[in-house]
Design a protein around this motif. Sequence first.
Motif, PDB file in Angstrom:
ATOM      1  N   ALA A  16      96.013   3.525  24.377  1.00  0.00           N
ATOM      2  CA  ALA A  16      95.420   2.898  23.192  1.00  0.00           C
ATOM      3  C   ALA A  16      95.267   3.933  22.092  1.00  0.00           C
ATOM      4  CB  ALA A  16      94.066   2.278  23.524  1.00  0.00           C
ATOM      5  N   ARG A  17      95.410   3.482  20.883  1.00  0.00           N
ATOM      6  CA  ARG A  17      95.205   4.329  19.714  1.00  0.00           C
ATOM      7  C   ARG A  17      93.743   4.276  19.305  1.00  0.00           C
ATOM      8  NH1 ARG A  17      97.587   8.672  17.296  1.00  0.00           N
ATOM      9  NH2 ARG A  17      97.032   8.766  15.094  1.00  0.00           N
ATOM     10  N   THR A  18      93.163   5.432  19.009  1.00  0.00           N
ATOM     11  CA  THR A  18      91.792   5.490  18.505  1.00  0.00           C
ATOM     12  C   THR A  18      91.809   6.118  17.117  1.00  0.00           C
ATOM     13  OG1 THR A  18      91.262   7.702  19.339  1.00  0.00           O
ATOM     14  CG2 THR A  18      91.029   5.849  20.884  1.00  0.00           C
ATOM     15  N   LEU A  42      73.712   7.956  22.379  1.00  0.00           N
ATOM     16  CA  LEU A  42      74.516   8.422  21.247  1.00  0.00           C
ATOM     17  C   LEU A  42      75.843   8.918  21.795  1.00  0.00           C
ATOM     18  CD1 LEU A  42      71.737  10.347  19.284  1.00  0.00           C
ATOM     19  CD2 LEU A  42      72.493   7.982  18.975  1.00  0.00           C
ATOM     20  N   GLY A  43      76.899   8.202  21.491  1.00  0.00           N
ATOM     21  CA  GLY A  43      78.204   8.434  22.089  1.00  0.00           C
ATOM     22  C   GLY A  43      78.453   7.380  23.145  1.00  0.00           C
ATOM     23  N   GLY A  44      79.583   6.675  23.034  1.00  0.00           N
ATOM     24  CA  GLY A  44      79.830   5.572  23.952  1.00  0.00           C
ATOM     25  C   GLY A  44      80.835   5.884  25.045  1.00  0.00           C
ATOM     26  N   GLY A  45      82.060   6.245  24.642  1.00  0.00           N
ATOM     27  CA  GLY A  45      83.111   6.457  25.629  1.00  0.00           C
ATOM     28  C   GLY A  45      83.323   5.199  26.444  1.00  0.00           C
ATOM     29  N   GLY A  46      83.392   5.346  27.766  1.00  0.00           N
ATOM     30  CA  GLY A  46      83.580   4.193  28.630  1.00  0.00           C
ATOM     31  C   GLY A  46      82.286   3.506  29.031  1.00  0.00           C
ATOM     32  N   LEU A  47      81.151   3.951  28.483  1.00  0.00           N
ATOM     33  CA  LEU A  47      79.827   3.377  28.748  1.00  0.00           C
ATOM     34  C   LEU A  47      79.433   3.509  30.234  1.00  0.00           C
ATOM     35  CD1 LEU A  47      80.820   1.946  26.030  1.00  0.00           C
ATOM     36  CD2 LEU A  47      79.164   0.187  26.590  1.00  0.00           C
ATOM     37  N   THR A  48      79.791   4.613  30.845  1.00  0.00           N
ATOM     38  CA  THR A  48      79.487   4.812  32.258  1.00  0.00           C
ATOM     39  C   THR A  48      77.985   4.794  32.524  1.00  0.00           C
ATOM     40  OG1 THR A  48      81.477   6.163  32.505  1.00  0.00           O
ATOM     41  CG2 THR A  48      79.801   6.353  34.217  1.00  0.00           C
ATOM     42  N   GLY A 108      73.738  -3.336  24.266  1.00  0.00           N
ATOM     43  CA  GLY A 108      73.975  -3.509  22.838  1.00  0.00           C
ATOM     44  C   GLY A 108      74.835  -2.394  22.262  1.00  0.00           C
ATOM     45  N   ILE A 109      75.692  -2.730  21.327  1.00  0.00           N
ATOM     46  CA  ILE A 109      76.624  -1.774  20.735  1.00  0.00           C
ATOM     47  C   ILE A 109      76.413  -1.704  19.226  1.00  0.00           C
ATOM     48  CG2 ILE A 109      79.038  -1.153  20.390  1.00  0.00           C
ATOM     49  CD1 ILE A 109      78.223  -1.015  23.285  1.00  0.00           C
ATOM     50  N   GLU A 110      76.345  -0.475  18.710  1.00  0.00           N
ATOM     51  CA  GLU A 110      76.302  -0.242  17.262  1.00  0.00           C
ATOM     52  C   GLU A 110      77.469   0.677  16.899  1.00  0.00           C
ATOM     53  OE1 GLU A 110      74.316  -1.330  14.871  1.00  0.00           O
ATOM     54  OE2 GLU A 110      72.800  -2.392  16.068  1.00  0.00           O
ATOM     55  N   ILE A 111      78.317   0.226  15.992  1.00  0.00           N
ATOM     56  CA  ILE A 111      79.413   1.076  15.512  1.00  0.00           C
ATOM     57  C   ILE A 111      78.881   1.858  14.314  1.00  0.00           C
ATOM     58  CG2 ILE A 111      81.735   1.131  14.541  1.00  0.00           C
ATOM     59  CD1 ILE A 111      82.295  -1.476  16.038  1.00  0.00           C
ATOM     60  N   LEU A 160      86.203   1.523  21.264  1.00  0.00           N
ATOM     61  CA  LEU A 160      85.381   0.463  21.835  1.00  0.00           C
ATOM     62  C   LEU A 160      86.203  -0.782  22.135  1.00  0.00           C
ATOM     63  CD1 LEU A 160      82.058   0.599  19.774  1.00  0.00           C
ATOM     64  CD2 LEU A 160      82.332   1.030  22.221  1.00  0.00           C
ATOM     65  N   ALA A 161      87.130  -1.122  21.232  1.00  0.00           N
ATOM     66  CA  ALA A 161      87.969  -2.301  21.456  1.00  0.00           C
ATOM     67  C   ALA A 161      88.839  -2.118  22.692  1.00  0.00           C
ATOM     68  CB  ALA A 161      88.836  -2.562  20.224  1.00  0.00           C
ATOM     69  N   ALA A 162      89.381  -0.913  22.880  1.00  0.00           N
ATOM     70  CA  ALA A 162      90.210  -0.637  24.052  1.00  0.00           C
ATOM     71  C   ALA A 162      89.373  -0.698  25.326  1.00  0.00           C
ATOM     72  CB  ALA A 162      90.877   0.728  23.910  1.00  0.00           C
ATOM     73  N   VAL A 163      88.147  -0.168  25.282  1.00  0.00           N
ATOM     74  CA  VAL A 163      87.259  -0.232  26.442  1.00  0.00           C
ATOM     75  C   VAL A 163      86.907  -1.687  26.751  1.00  0.00           C
ATOM     76  CG1 VAL A 163      84.969   0.374  27.318  1.00  0.00           C
ATOM     77  CG2 VAL A 163      86.325   2.085  26.097  1.00  0.00           C
ATOM     78  N   ALA A 164      86.646  -2.482  25.719  1.00  0.00           N
ATOM     79  CA  ALA A 164      86.287  -3.888  25.920  1.00  0.00           C
ATOM     80  C   ALA A 164      87.419  -4.657  26.601  1.00  0.00           C
ATOM     81  CB  ALA A 164      85.934  -4.529  24.583  1.00  0.00           C
ATOM     82  N   ARG A 165      88.661  -4.319  26.250  1.00  0.00           N
ATOM     83  CA  ARG A 165      89.802  -5.015  26.855  1.00  0.00           C
ATOM     84  C   ARG A 165      90.014  -4.614  28.311  1.00  0.00           C
ATOM     85  NH1 ARG A 165      92.184  -3.630  21.832  1.00  0.00           N
ATOM     86  NH2 ARG A 165      93.271  -1.882  22.831  1.00  0.00           N
ATOM     87  N   THR A 166      89.890  -3.332  28.595  1.00  0.00           N
ATOM     88  CA  THR A 166      90.226  -2.817  29.917  1.00  0.00           C
ATOM     89  C   THR A 166      89.024  -2.731  30.841  1.00  0.00           C
ATOM     90  OG1 THR A 166      91.932  -1.466  28.836  1.00  0.00           O
ATOM     91  CG2 THR A 166      91.411  -0.933  31.116  1.00  0.00           C
ATOM     92  N   LEU A 167      87.872  -2.357  30.279  1.00  0.00           N
ATOM     93  CA  LEU A 167      86.667  -2.119  31.067  1.00  0.00           C
ATOM     94  C   LEU A 167      85.477  -2.849  30.437  1.00  0.00           C
ATOM     95  CD1 LEU A 167      87.164   1.768  31.363  1.00  0.00           C
ATOM     96  CD2 LEU A 167      87.821   0.048  33.067  1.00  0.00           C
TER      97      LEU A 167
END
Length: 282
Positions: free
Chosen positions: A13-15, A79-85, A123-126, A109-116
């Motif tokens: 995925a492109r970020t 603070l900082g999301g990544g894969g939300l582990t 809750g998510i804040e961009i 975040l969009a790539a994580v939402a699709r795959t994981l």
Amino acid sequence: MATHGNRRATVFARTISGNATFEPDPGHDRAWTVTVDGVPQSYVDLADPAHLAFEYVRRLATILRLARAPGVPMKILHLGGGGLTLPRWVAATRPGSHQTVVELDPLLLAAVARTLPWPPEIGIEIADARTFVDTQAFAGATPEAYAGTGGYDAIVVDVFQGSAMPESVAGTSFAHAAARLLRPGGVLAMNLTDVRPPAHSRIQAATLRTAFADVALIAPPGMLRGRKLGNVVLAASAICNTLPVSRIARSVAWDREPARVWHGEELTTFLGGARARLDGFP
């Protein structure tokens, strides 16, 4: 369940910052490693959110386990999301927790939402981490008005640009702003990377000490013996003896990789006169 012959394909995925790779773990049916620009960032096991593969994530989890009684819901700012582990782990071990994850990169975040996909209660804040913290911390007109207004039980700082923590969350003004968002007795847990000798870690611990009365530094012994790059975790509270070294030492002993903990006078000696990173705190 056996995973021999697992045919899940690697996802690319492109970020905003570059490229992310989602690599399936052949040993676990629903587990993936997330890498951004060649730097392993997260390991997520959708079947077992309590499975924390990365050493530093287990250190952060240890601090959160100590922050409140087991199973008690918490209000946590990540603070900082990544894969939300870590948010997934909190949701699994402390149902009913109120969690906010601040992540700057919407494409990641969009790539994580699709795959994981993550649980809906997270809750998510961009947003930029520093901007988000300052907006909340300085909402009042005076220090007395906004002290402790966030009411967070814990703040987890795991923000990176490449393999380094950005300066925006590394200075004294950020430390003071973050301290204002914690309830009395709340804790801050910070992940950073360093090399031997750990000069950056010493400066960061000294920086947190300008805003927090109690600071502990946790590092793997291998990094101190010369490993090129390693993760150091800092824990901080505004109340002294919230994180006594004995409790931390006993808690990190459960990990399959031991850690060294500095706290109190031992931390003062370890810092060796390191000075805080000033960045314009009024």
